[in-house]
Design a protein around this motif. Structure first.
Motif, short mmCIF file in Angstrom:
data_model
loop_
_atom_site.label_atom_id
_atom_site.label_comp_id
_atom_site.label_asym_id
_atom_site.label_seq_id
_atom_site.Cartn_x
_atom_site.Cartn_y
_atom_site.Cartn_z
N VAL A 147 33.19 64.10 29.82
CA VAL A 147 33.29 63.66 31.19
C VAL A 147 33.28 63.63 32.45
CG1 VAL A 147 34.55 61.52 31.77
CG2 VAL A 147 34.16 61.57 29.21
N LYS A 148 34.26 64.65 32.92
CA LYS A 148 34.24 65.52 33.87
C LYS A 148 33.34 65.88 33.99
CE LYS A 148 38.48 66.83 35.06
NZ LYS A 148 39.83 67.97 35.36
N ARG A 149 32.84 66.91 33.46
CA ARG A 149 31.53 67.28 33.45
C ARG A 149 30.51 66.20 34.35
NH1 ARG A 149 28.38 71.13 29.22
NH2 ARG A 149 28.22 68.99 28.44
N GLY A 150 30.32 65.58 33.49
CA GLY A 150 29.05 64.03 33.63
C GLY A 150 29.48 63.35 35.34
N LEU A 151 30.84 63.36 35.16
CA LEU A 151 31.30 63.07 37.07
C LEU A 151 30.75 63.82 37.94
CD1 LEU A 151 32.48 60.29 37.98
CD2 LEU A 151 34.89 61.26 37.55
N PHE A 152 31.47 64.56 37.53
CA PHE A 152 30.87 65.99 38.73
C PHE A 152 29.53 66.32 39.21
CE2 PHE A 152 35.47 66.56 38.88
CZ PHE A 152 35.49 67.03 40.44
N GLU A 153 28.70 66.14 38.01
CA GLU A 153 27.04 66.67 38.28
C GLU A 153 26.40 65.19 38.79
OE1 GLU A 153 25.25 67.36 33.76
OE2 GLU A 153 26.13 68.78 34.43
N PHE A 154 26.74 64.24 39.15
CA PHE A 154 26.63 62.37 39.34
C PHE A 154 26.94 62.94 40.75
CE2 PHE A 154 27.71 58.50 40.82
CZ PHE A 154 27.10 58.42 40.90
N ILE A 155 27.91 62.72 40.70
CA ILE A 155 28.70 63.26 42.52
C ILE A 155 28.13 64.20 43.18
CG2 ILE A 155 30.50 64.34 43.40
CD1 ILE A 155 32.55 62.72 41.85
N SER A 156 27.37 65.59 42.18
CA SER A 156 27.35 66.46 42.71
C SER A 156 25.52 66.00 43.29
CB SER A 156 26.93 67.65 42.32
OG SER A 156 28.21 68.12 42.16
N HIS A 157 24.62 65.43 42.77
CA HIS A 157 23.02 65.47 42.54
C HIS A 157 22.77 63.54 42.67
CE1 HIS A 157 24.02 68.56 39.79
NE2 HIS A 157 22.51 69.49 40.14
N ASN A 158 24.05 62.91 43.25
CA ASN A 158 24.03 61.67 43.77
C ASN A 158 23.24 61.42 45.34
OD1 ASN A 158 24.00 58.88 43.70
ND2 ASN A 158 24.12 58.26 42.39
N PRO A 159 21.78 61.10 45.92
CA PRO A 159 21.29 60.91 46.63
C PRO A 159 22.47 60.33 47.93
CG PRO A 159 19.67 59.81 45.65
CD PRO A 159 21.04 60.49 44.53
N LEU A 160 22.84 58.89 47.35
CA LEU A 160 24.03 57.80 47.50
C LEU A 160 25.27 58.76 47.91
CD1 LEU A 160 24.01 55.54 49.20
CD2 LEU A 160 25.02 54.48 46.71
N VAL A 161 25.92 59.25 47.04
CA VAL A 161 26.81 60.34 47.37
C VAL A 161 26.91 61.11 48.19
CG1 VAL A 161 28.81 61.43 46.78
CG2 VAL A 161 28.15 59.61 45.05
#
Length: 210
Positions: free
Chosen positions: A30-44
């Protein structure tokens, strides 16, 4: 609180909640998926860029609040030096100066803690990314995540077990062949000894008996 410092307070509360969400224990996936989303999301990424600009303005407000605190301290020192007959008038002015000192210090602490917490969040985020990377590397090297790696490469646990079974079968066949060769060698040795005994016996028989 003035209108300009209300968003700063809201940002401070948001940073506190974000920091708590970062340090909350979560499963590795879960933590890895969350941080991958934060790292690669253009909106973030756009939000992070906007936050950097916001922190620049907060830094300007922090410098201004420090300057105001310094000026208030100078005014208080001058009021103490005056004293004398103007105590009644100076008393009301002193209260006003004390109020301005309180608001200036409050604004300074608010901006200072907001900037300090932003640095802590940045460092905490970087450290968590490093920890996740090291944990994933450790699992890959120790074979803890071997099942998922084999799934990605097209090999599964059933394929590995089948390969081991085939090797065991070939090893059993080789052992049977070796055992057969041993029996044949023993049979040939016994036959050779029997023929040798017959030849030796025939050589020992006297000629007249032949």
């Amino acid at each position: 609180m003035s209108l300009i410092y209300a968003p700063v307070f809201a940002l401070l509360v948001f940073e506190m909640l974000l920091f708590l969400s970062l340090i909350v224990p979560m499963p590795f996936k879960v933590k890895r998926g969350l941080f991958e989303f934060i790292s690669h999301n253009p909106l973030v990424a756009k939000l992070q860029y906007g936050m950097k600009i916001t922190f620049i303005f907060i830094l300007i407000l922090f410098v201004d609040s420090v300057n105001r605190v310094y000026r208030v301290q100078v005014e208080l020192a001058m009021a103490k030096q005056q004293g004398g007959a103007a105590n009644a008038v100076a008393g009301s002015e002193r209260m006003e100066v004390q109020a301005r000192k309180f608001y200036s210090q409050r604004n300074m602490y608010l901006c200072g803690f907001t900037l300090f917490l932003s640095l802590i969040l940045n460092r905490t985020y970087t450290m968590i990314l490093d920890v996740l990377r090291l944990e994933e590397e450790n699992k890959r090297l120790t074979g803890g995540d071997a099942k998922s790696e084999k799934g990605k490469s097209g090999l599964g646990q059933a394929g590995e077990l089948g390969e081991v079974a085939q090797l065991k079968k070939k090893l059993a066949e080789r052992e049977r062949d070796i055992e057969t060769l041993k029996k044949q060698s023993q049979g040939l040795s016994d036959e050779y000894n029997r023929l040798g005994d017959q030849v030796s016996t025939s050589d020992n028989v006297p000629k007249k008996d032949r």
